[in-house]
Design a protein around this motif. Structure first.
Motif, short mmCIF file in Angstrom:
data_model
loop_
_atom_site.label_atom_id
_atom_site.label_comp_id
_atom_site.label_asym_id
_atom_site.label_seq_id
_atom_site.Cartn_x
_atom_site.Cartn_y
_atom_site.Cartn_z
N PHE A 268 0.79 -1.40 0.15
CA PHE A 268 -0.01 -0.02 -0.01
C PHE A 268 0.85 1.25 -0.02
N TYR B 113 0.23 5.06 1.58
CA TYR B 113 -0.82 5.93 2.34
C TYR B 113 -0.28 7.41 2.34
N ARG C 267 -3.49 0.47 -3.70
CA ARG C 267 -2.78 -0.78 -3.19
C ARG C 267 -2.44 -1.88 -4.47
N PHE D 63 3.78 7.10 2.91
CA PHE D 63 4.27 5.94 3.72
C PHE D 63 3.88 4.75 2.72
N ARG E 17 1.56 -5.82 4.03
CA ARG E 17 0.65 -6.60 4.87
C ARG E 17 0.55 -7.93 4.41
N LEU F 106 -0.33 -3.92 9.47
CA LEU F 106 0.53 -3.09 8.60
C LEU F 106 1.93 -2.62 9.07
#
Lengths: 112, 117
Positions: B35, B37, B50, B91, B95, B105
């Protein structure tokens, strides 16, 4: 409308006090998390709950006690606050840990 | 244990230009999720994009796309036509697929992106 809401957004308190942060999600998710973001912006998992059951408990001092009264709520209680507890605490939720995690807006905790 | 590394603490881009943020990770697993973020100054954590490791096709979301190189364990984010609102901390996160609710995460240290007008 808010999916994951945390209260309070800001918390300023003195060393040695006890404080709680509340988290609620209205997404119907069954898994909730607490993450800590330190002063260098590093994010790390603290706890996760699935259907009110504690699943993840990282190396966190036992002054931190999460409580999940139901699937939609996960609260964080902190005893005997220390200077090093100053951070931003994020609550997040997801469905069974598989779907992307949705985050709350964070609670900035400042210890004087 | 899995780790995520972002080697660029800060990046800068001119408005309307393209920028690429780097991320590498280490894992022994073959299936996982990655991912990106975004955390603007408002402190919200916003999912940008993602990628499922079993999918060879790179994910795209409007101006955001990734370059996923599984063998090299690299997952870079490309932002095209950069806008002032893209300025934020980004970021990269990993996961696991299996393990259900144990799927925390794991974050990199972040890249602070500045957008110059």
């Amino acid at each position: 409308d808010t999916a994951v809401s945390q209260t309070p957004k800001y918390l300023v308190t003195q060393m040695g006090n006890d404080k709680s942060i509340k988290c609620e999600q209205n997404l119907g998710h069954d898994t909730m998390y607490w993450y800590k973001q330190d002063s260098k912006k590093f994010l790390k998992i603290m706890f996760s709950y699935n259907n009110k059951e504690l699943i993840i408990n990282e190396t966190v001092p036992n002054r931190f006690s999460p409580k999940s009264p139901d699937k939609a709520h996960l609260n964080l209680h902190i005893n005997s606050l220390e200077l090093g507890d100053s951070a931003v605490y994020f609550c997040a939720s997801s469905q069974s840990g598989f779907q992307p995690q949705h985050f709350g807006d964070g609670t900035r905790l400042s210890i004087l | 244990a899995q780790t995520v590394t972002q080697s660029q603490p800060e990046m800068s881009v001119q408005e309307a230009e393209t920028v690429t943020l780097s991320c590498t990770y280490d894992t022994s697993e073959s299936d996982y999720y990655l991912f990106w973020y975004k955390q603007p100054p408002s402190r919200q954590m916003i999912l940008v994009i993602r990628q499922e490791a079993y999918k060879q096709q790179n994910a795209t979301e409007n101006r955001f796309s990734v370059n996923f190189q599984k063998a090299a364990k690299s997952f870079s984010l490309k932002i095209s036509d950069s806008q002032l609102g893209d300025a934020a901390m980004y970021f990269c996160a990993y996961r696991r697929v299996y393990g259900g609710a144990t799927n925390k995460l794991i974050f990199g240290t972040g890249t602070l992106l500045a957008v110059q007008p």
